[in-house]
Design an enzyme around this catalytic site. Structure first.
Site, short mmCIF file in Angstrom:
data_model
loop_
_atom_site.label_atom_id
_atom_site.label_comp_id
_atom_site.label_asym_id
_atom_site.label_seq_id
_atom_site.Cartn_x
_atom_site.Cartn_y
_atom_site.Cartn_z
N LEU A 195 0.75 -1.22 0.11
CA LEU A 195 0.16 0.13 0.03
C LEU A 195 0.94 1.30 0.00
CD1 LEU A 195 -2.69 -0.97 2.86
CD2 LEU A 195 -2.52 -1.49 0.16
N ALA A 210 -0.68 4.65 -1.53
CA ALA A 210 -1.33 5.57 -2.26
C ALA A 210 -1.56 6.50 -1.48
CB ALA A 210 -2.60 4.86 -2.61
N ARG A 220 1.43 14.14 7.13
CA ARG A 220 2.31 14.30 8.42
C ARG A 220 3.59 14.54 7.94
NH1 ARG A 220 -0.24 9.00 11.53
NH2 ARG A 220 -0.71 8.58 9.35
N GLN A 247 -5.53 3.53 -6.56
CA GLN A 247 -6.59 4.01 -5.99
C GLN A 247 -6.85 5.52 -5.94
OE1 GLN A 247 -5.55 4.07 -1.49
NE2 GLN A 247 -7.51 3.87 -1.08
N ASN A 255 -0.01 -3.27 15.94
CA ASN A 255 -0.29 -3.65 14.73
C ASN A 255 0.98 -3.07 13.74
OD1 ASN A 255 -1.14 -4.66 12.05
ND2 ASN A 255 -2.75 -2.88 11.87
N ASN A 313 5.69 7.91 9.56
CA ASN A 313 4.76 9.00 9.20
C ASN A 313 5.10 10.39 8.94
OD1 ASN A 313 2.65 7.00 8.89
ND2 ASN A 313 2.40 6.91 11.35
N ARG A 348 35.43 12.81 -11.18
CA ARG A 348 33.86 13.04 -11.89
C ARG A 348 33.87 11.83 -12.76
NH1 ARG A 348 34.14 18.83 -14.01
NH2 ARG A 348 32.20 17.93 -14.92
N TYR A 350 37.85 22.91 -23.10
CA TYR A 350 36.60 23.62 -23.73
C TYR A 350 36.76 24.87 -24.38
CZ TYR A 350 31.74 25.21 -23.09
OH TYR A 350 30.48 25.50 -23.25
C1 UD1 Z 1 -1.82 1.82 9.71
C2 UD1 Z 1 -2.75 1.02 10.45
C3 UD1 Z 1 -2.38 0.76 11.78
C4 UD1 Z 1 -0.91 0.31 12.23
C5 UD1 Z 1 0.09 1.24 11.14
C6 UD1 Z 1 1.67 0.53 10.94
C7 UD1 Z 1 -5.00 0.98 9.33
C8 UD1 Z 1 -6.26 1.67 9.55
N1 UD1 Z 1 -3.91 1.56 10.35
O1 UD1 Z 1 -1.74 2.98 10.45
O2 UD1 Z 1 -3.08 -0.23 12.60
O3 UD1 Z 1 -0.51 0.15 13.19
O4 UD1 Z 1 -0.52 1.32 9.83
O5 UD1 Z 1 2.26 1.40 10.57
O6 UD1 Z 1 -4.69 0.29 8.37
N2 UD1 Z 1 -2.83 3.79 2.35
C9 UD1 Z 1 -3.37 3.91 1.06
N3 UD1 Z 1 -4.54 4.29 0.66
C10 UD1 Z 1 -5.30 4.90 1.70
C11 UD1 Z 1 -4.66 5.09 3.05
C12 UD1 Z 1 -3.34 4.55 3.29
O7 UD1 Z 1 -2.64 3.37 0.07
O8 UD1 Z 1 -6.74 5.19 1.41
C13 UD1 Z 1 -1.29 3.43 2.56
C14 UD1 Z 1 -0.56 4.64 2.80
O9 UD1 Z 1 0.13 5.18 1.63
C15 UD1 Z 1 0.53 4.07 3.76
C16 UD1 Z 1 -0.18 2.81 4.55
O10 UD1 Z 1 -1.31 2.45 3.29
O11 UD1 Z 1 1.70 3.19 2.96
C17 UD1 Z 1 -0.64 3.05 5.66
O12 UD1 Z 1 -1.50 4.33 5.96
P1 UD1 Z 1 -1.19 5.36 7.04
O13 UD1 Z 1 -1.93 6.09 7.00
O14 UD1 Z 1 0.28 5.80 7.20
O15 UD1 Z 1 -1.70 4.44 8.43
P2 UD1 Z 1 -1.15 4.57 9.65
O16 UD1 Z 1 -2.15 5.60 10.44
O17 UD1 Z 1 0.10 4.46 9.98
CA CA Z 2 1.68 4.68 8.54
#
Ligand code: UD1
Ligand code: CA
Length: 452
Positions: free
Chosen positions: A8, A10, A15, A71, A168, A226, A331, A385
């Site tokens: 994931l 997207a 932050r 997404q 998690n 984050n 270089r 040059y």
């Molecule tokens: C998430 C978990 C949390 C866990 C933590 C670990 C959820 C709801 N929470 O929280 O339980 O402890 O990771 O690091 O899953 N992303 C998408 N599409 C979206 C939202 C997020 O692709 O719509 C991707 C983000 O780019 C990222 C990852 O998912 O790579 C996690 O998203 P993020 O918003 O960082 O979740 P956390 O708040 O860290």
């Molecule tokens: Ca995260």
């Protein structure tokens, strides 16, 4: 059975407060998401589905060769996984789900997680860690019997849940069919109004499916990035790990906290790295070298017994027993032979210098081919040059160039040529000849004995 992985990446990463999409922020010189993809691949999983959204095109460029799932709107981690439904329609078996912002997972850990998941015969395995400071992470809530019950996000957690230290990690294994079946059931009724992937875990538990938890032996691997503070910590953690690997392989690193080695660099035995040294992508260092302090190497190849101090080498090759620096700048396109000496305040660009030659100080060598046993005196400049084009200088074996010489390219010094100090050479010099190209000295006798 083929294992696939969903990564994931997207999210915008609000932050981070950045124009750059979060997955592209670098840890030890590599975009975070690439580190994740590399580890997944190294674990033997080649069916990789990368969920992209924010800055998707840039992310694609940084991570070629995987399946991309777009997404369009970021409605949560559950929604993100659900976007893979169509593209993965023909997939079966276990699927690993992980995030592009947890860059410290190793390939070995991914393999262990999968093996554990299969051993347990679980519908899902959630990867957890005992965090010293669980702030910001989802908490793993267990029943009195110790089974996983649900995951509660930090933002939704009660005071009691906030006390839980087991987090998690955002990495899971799922049975493929069950994952997509249950994704259809989750709802965004939480404080962030998002579809949470961890809610699939609670739904599986509720229906009596087997949900296992794999607690990471090394909680550091769980580190999620984050914001920029976490980015710096992740960088430090990976840097330590890389230094440790080299040290265990027989490299002396005087101060690992001040040594910056990117992944995929090689360093031979008994090489000593002094502090404030940057060893960057594509660099290969031989055995018994002395590197640093204050050296930056990028795409550099150092053969054995090279000494280099307070210098920069970008995409150049340095032969064995050659010494470089202090304060040299090598270089791209430069190849230096064995047992050469490249001294202080020397810049060399796109040039070859053959064995046993010396460029000891204050010299610019650009677009030149230099033979062996050549001595280039202090203050020599290849004038490569002309304001429009670059031209080549050829200096054959055994030439001797005096101090403060300009070699106006294109020009060729045939073997054994000797250039007098202070010459500006504009014509080729035949072999074993002396070239003097400077105004004759005039002495005006008594000139400085003027009256008054
Ligand atoms: C998430 C978990 C949390 C866990 C933590 C670990 C959820 C709801 N929470 O929280 O339980 O402890 O990771 O690091 O899953 N992303 C998408 N599409 C979206 C939202 C997020 O692709 O719509 C991707 C983000 O780019 C990222 C990852 O998912 O790579 C996690 O998203 P993020 O918003 O960082 O979740 P956390 O708040 O860290
Ligand atoms: Ca995260």
């Amino acid at each position: 059975m083929v294992t696939s992985a969903i990564i994931l990446a997207a999210g915008q990463g609000q932050r981070m407060k950045s124009e750059l999409p979060k997955p592209l922020h670098k840890v030890c010189g590599v975009p975070m998401v690439k580190l994740v993809v590399d580890s997944v691949r190294a674990a033997g999983i080649d069916q990789i589905y990368l969920v992209i959204g924010h800055g998707g095109e840039q992310v694609k460029e940084a991570v070629p060769g995987v399946n991309y799932v777009v997404q369009a709107e970021q409605l949560g981690t559950g929604h993100a996984v659900d976007q893979c439904r169509e593209m993965m329609a023909s997939v079966d078996g276990p699927v690993l789900v992980t995030c592009g912002d947890t860059p410290l997972f190793t390939a070995e850990t991914f393999r262990n997680i999968l093996a554990f998941h299969q051993d347990q015969g679980a519908a899902a395995t959630v990867v957890t860690a005992e965090a010293a400071d669980p702030t910001g992470y989802g908490r793993v809530i267990r029943t009195a019997a110790g089974n996983v019950e649900q995951i509660v996000e930090d933002k939704d957690a009660s005071q009691a849940h906030k006390q839980v230290k087991e987090i998690n990690t955002g990495t899971y294994c799922f049975d493929f069919k069950l994952l997509f079946q249950y994704l259809g059931e989750i709802t965004p009724d939480n404080s962030q109004g998002e579809y949470y992937l961890p809610d699939v875990i609670a739904a599986l538990v509720r229906d009596g499916r087997t949900v296992a938890a794999y607690c990471l032996p090394d909680p550091e691997e769980a580190m999620g990035v984050n914001d920029r503070v976490q980015l710096a910590w992740a960088d430090q953690a990976l840097r330590r790990r890389i230094c440790r690997r080299h040290m265990l392989n027989g490299v002396t690193i005087i101060n690992p906290e001040q040594t910056y080695i990117e992944p995929d660099c090689e360093i031979g035995r008994d090489t000593i790295i002094y502090p404030n040294t940057y060893i960057q992508k594509g660099t290969i260092i031989g055995a018994n070298c002395l590197v640093g302090p204050n050296v930056r190497l990028e795409g550099a190849v150092l053969e054995d017994q090279v000494t280099i101090e307070q210098s920069v080498v970008l995409e150049g090759r340095i032969g064995s027993r050659t010494t470089v620096g202090p304060f040299a700048y090598i270089r791209p396109g430069t190849v230096i032979g064995t047992h050469c000496r490249i001294g202080d305040f020397v810049e060399i660009k796109n040039s070859q210098i053959a064995d046993e030659s010396k460029v000891p100080h204050l010299t610019y060598v650009g677009d030149a081919v230099v033979g062996s046993h050549v001595n280039i005196g202090c203050g020599t400049i290849t004038c490569n040059y002309d304001g429009k084009k670059k031209h080549q200088t050829i200096i054959e074996d055994n030439c001797f160039i005096g101090s403060n010489v300009n070699l106006v390219a294109p020009v060729r010094l045939h073997k054994g040529a000797f250039i007098a100090a202070g010459s500006t050479v504009t014509e080729d010099v035949p072999e074993y000849s002396l070239a003097i190209a400077r105004a004759r000295q005039v002495n005006k006798e008594g000139w400085n004995k003027r009256e008054g």
